[in-house]
Design a protein around this motif. Structure first.
Motif, PDB file in Angstrom:
ATOM      1  N   ASP B 144     -18.471  20.932  -3.821  1.00 37.08           N
ATOM      2  CA  ASP B 144     -19.051  20.036  -2.809  1.00 37.08           C
ATOM      3  C   ASP B 144     -18.947  20.646  -1.428  1.00 37.08           C
ATOM      4  N   LEU B 175     -10.681  14.153   1.121  1.00 35.19           N
ATOM      5  CA  LEU B 175     -11.655  13.338   0.388  1.00 35.19           C
ATOM      6  C   LEU B 175     -11.171  13.002  -1.017  1.00 35.19           C
ATOM      7  N   GLY B 178     -10.640   9.418  -2.257  1.00 38.43           N
ATOM      8  CA  GLY B 178     -11.689   8.452  -1.980  1.00 38.43           C
ATOM      9  C   GLY B 178     -11.377   7.478  -0.866  1.00 38.43           C
ATOM     10  N   SER B 180     -11.709   5.266   2.639  1.00 40.84           N
ATOM     11  CA  SER B 180     -12.851   4.674   3.330  1.00 40.84           C
ATOM     12  C   SER B 180     -12.943   5.168   4.765  1.00 40.84           C
ATOM     13  N   GLN B 206     -20.376  15.282   3.846  1.00 36.55           N
ATOM     14  CA  GLN B 206     -19.526  14.832   2.751  1.00 36.55           C
ATOM     15  C   GLN B 206     -19.027  13.410   2.990  1.00 36.55           C
ATOM     16  N   ARG B 210     -20.214   9.851   0.792  1.00 37.68           N
ATOM     17  CA  ARG B 210     -19.265   8.937   0.154  1.00 37.68           C
ATOM     18  C   ARG B 210     -19.226   7.574   0.835  1.00 37.68           C
TER      19      ARG B 210
END
Lengths: 318, 327
Positions: B144, B175, B178, B180, B206, B210
């Motif tokens: 990624d 990242l 995950g 926020s 990126q 997400r």
């Protein structure tokens, strides 16, 4: 070489040998046949990414590391031929200002004592009272408030300490000062102050500067002539107006775009892990590259304005 | 799922104050920071060294330096008070809700562990159930971030990475769980300018892929302008102006924001601009405007009354007696 030339560098090359692992020694060409001249009272800017050889050239100029090949002439005298004793008398003529002012001062000494050091060391011809007079002169010239002279470095801000570093460089009355990223560790709000100060001091002391920076905007403000370096080679050389006003080498164009954070117009590929062994060194990253670029590229005059460029495509298009 | 506070903000700082007790007496790096970050948005904070940018990020994570404490105000994550989280809750909050990217990419990594080990550990620490091998996640994470040969990079140790590569690994780490919200503290400052832009763009891509939010701080207004949709200008431990990027970059209202903008923009042939005076040392709590000694617009009221807070709507906020419509 003219009357006004203070420093001339001819075909300077510097190769470092790096031991990668047992029995594997790699050679890195940190500077390859670099030539330029600096005139009295003028500023030469050197720009490029890290690893371009900017700082290697600076270290070679000051005799901090021996050259692998080539010559450095200061007022016509070749520095490599000088013994230790003679080199000391030449030190007076060349001084340096470093990137991190906090790291370039002895924390246990007062500012006054640090700035006086090169006078004591390099100007034995001056009497005590002349030295005191000179010290006062340079500290006043950089507009460092007198209340700060007897303070330790940690009591000064980054900008104030960089003024003191400039005073220290000017103290022994040098002909040339090498400025290695002099504004890069400072806040943007004081960068302008230091740049104006350098311009004023050049007028007053008639000193030549070699201004090394990755901050193109700062170099543009100060420099008369500019060289752009990539992986040890000069890729473009000309007046500041030529190089920054109408950059012609793809690398210079990419640097200009990146320094304004506007890469949408022209972006280089990612920095490679290994250098190409022959041909244009920028080729793996250059969006304009084609097969003919794998031939060795020379630094040749481009067009009629007197600048030189290491890119056959630019030269061919005039 | 959290219902969230009425305004829907992910993170709300209101009047945050931090005091650090040092040997030479207390220092007050934050003196009432107000800031909101909404889900999925990019916010930038700009200011000079010592203005409290980094301390603001630290207060969000409750990571205080020795002798330091949050002494006033509130930090709220959705509808919960971060200052009231217990140790376990804090552990989950850090990393899974909010992750941080530091300024020096090489020292932020553990020098003794391979890249693979560090990314795998991050996955394991914060995700209880993984479908598939963590090694596969690590490889995917590097892909990624535009590593052409992730297998080779996974085997490397931090000293074998360039600055740009190390920072991309740090982004992958941030990242991994995950979060926020990503906090980035001058993530590209030590990198080459050509690499800077690349890393910034990659970070932004990126994060937005997400649907995470980004709070980005830098002393370089140009870097912040590239990434952030809303920008706050910090001075002496407060956000003195906040607004949409276009507004802050073209017609800021605060005299300090205007002066800072002038310093960024060097024009050949013109005298380079600077801001006279020194940044305050933060050893006192400023009752009035802390910029007034350096301000070209200083008025009598600046020495007599505390800073007014002008809420101008459309996310715009200004802390200045001049108000928004002066020339």
């Amino acid at each position: 070489m003219t009357e006004r030339t203070i420093l001339e560098v001819r075909n300077l090359s510097k190769t470092y040998r790096v031991r990668r692992s047992i029995g594997l020694v790699e050679t890195i060409e940190a500077a390859q046949r670099v030539s330029f001249a600096v005139e009295r009272g003028r500023t030469l800017g050197i720009v490029g990414e890290s690893g371009s050889g900017k700082s290697t050239v600076a270290r070679c100029l000051l005799g901090l590391t021996p050259l692998t090949e080539g010559e450095v002439l200061l007022e016509g005298t070749q520095l490599g031929d000088l013994g230790v004793r003679k080199m000391r008398s030449h030190r007076r003529m060349m001084q340096m200002v470093f990137q991190m002012p906090q790291a370039s001062f002895d924390p246990t000494h007062t500012v006054r004592s640090s700035v006086a050091q090169p006078l004591r060391r390099l100007r034995p011809d001056m009497s005590k009272s002349e030295q005191v007079e000179r010290l006062r002169h340079v500290l006043t010239a950089v507009s460092l408030g007198e209340e700060l002279w007897d303070r330790k470095p940690r009591a000064l801000s980054g900008g104030q300490l960089q003024r003191a570093a400039i005073a220290r460089a000017l103290a022994p009355d040098p002909e040339l000062v090498v400025l290695d990223e002099p504004t890069s560790s400072l806040d943007l709000s004081v960068r302008g102050d230091i740049l104006s100060l350098l311009q004023e001091l050049q007028e007053e002391f008639h000193v030549a500067f070699v201004f090394i920076s990755h901050d193109l905007e700062a170099v543009r403000v100060c420099a008369h002539e500019v060289i752009v370096m990539y992986l040890g080679q000069i890729v473009e050389q000309g007046t500041a107006e030529q190089v920054f006003g109408s950059p012609s080498h793809p690398y210079t164009q990419a640097l200009m775009a990146a320094s304004r954070f506007e890469t949408d117009s022209f972006e280089l590929g990612p920095k490679g892990e290994t250098d190409p062994s022959s041909g244009c060194r920028l080729m793996p990253r250059c969006p304009l590259a084609e097969a003919a670029c794998s031939a060795e590229q020379d630094l040749v005059p481009s067009g009629t304005d007197g600048r030189t460029v290491r890119c056959w495509k630019v030269v061919a298009s005039g | 799922m959290n219902a969230g506070p009425a305004n829907g903000a992910l993170l709300t700082l209101s009047g945050v104050e931090v005091t650090i007790n040092t040997l030479s007496g207390p220092v007050h790096p934050l003196q009432g920071v107000d800031l909101e970050v909404f889900p999925g948005e990019t916010v930038g904070l700009v200011g000079e060294s010592g203005c409290g940018k980094s301390m603001t990020l630290r207060s969000i994570l409750r990571l205080m330096p020795p002798g330091g404490a949050i002494t006033g105000g509130a930090v709220e994550w959705q509808d919960r008070s971060v200052l009231d989280l217990d140790t376990d809750e804090l552990q989950t909050y850090r990393g899974s809700d909010v992750a941080m990217i530091y300024q020096n990419p090489v020292t932020a990594l553990d020098p003794m562990l391979s890249v693979e080990r560090q990314i795998v550990d991050a996955f394991k620490a914060n995700r209880e159930v993984l479908d598939g091998a963590p090694e596969e996640f690590a490889r995917e994470a590097l892909r990624d971030l535009e590593f052409g040969n992730p297998d080779a990079i996974l085997k490397r140790y931090p000293h074998q990475l360039s600055g740009g590569m190390a920072q991309r690994v740090n982004i992958a780490l941030a990242l991994a769980c995950g979060p926020s919200l990503i906090l980035a503290d001058e993530p590209t400052t030590g990198l080459d300018m050509t690499t800077q832009v690349r890393v910034l763009d990659l970070l932004e891509q990126q994060v937005s892929a997400r649907n995470a939010a980004l709070l980005f701080i830098s002393h370089d207004l140009r870097a912040v302008a590239r990434v952030a949709r809303n920008i706050g200008i910090m001075y002496a431990g407060r956000v003195v102006e906040f607004g949409p990027r276009e507004r802050i970059l073209t017609e800021p209202s605060h005299p300090y924001a205007r002066a800072l903008l002038d310093c960024v923009d060097l024009r050949a042939g013109e005298r380079p601009r600077s801001i006279p005076g020194l940044v305050p040392r933060m050893t006192e709590v400023y009752q009035f405007c802390a910029f007034r000694d350096r301000c070209a617009y200083r008025m009598a009221v600046c020495d007599e009354e505390p800073l007014p807070v002008h809420d101008l709507g459309g996310r715009r906020r200004l802390l200045c007696h001049l108000g928004p419509d002066h020339d």
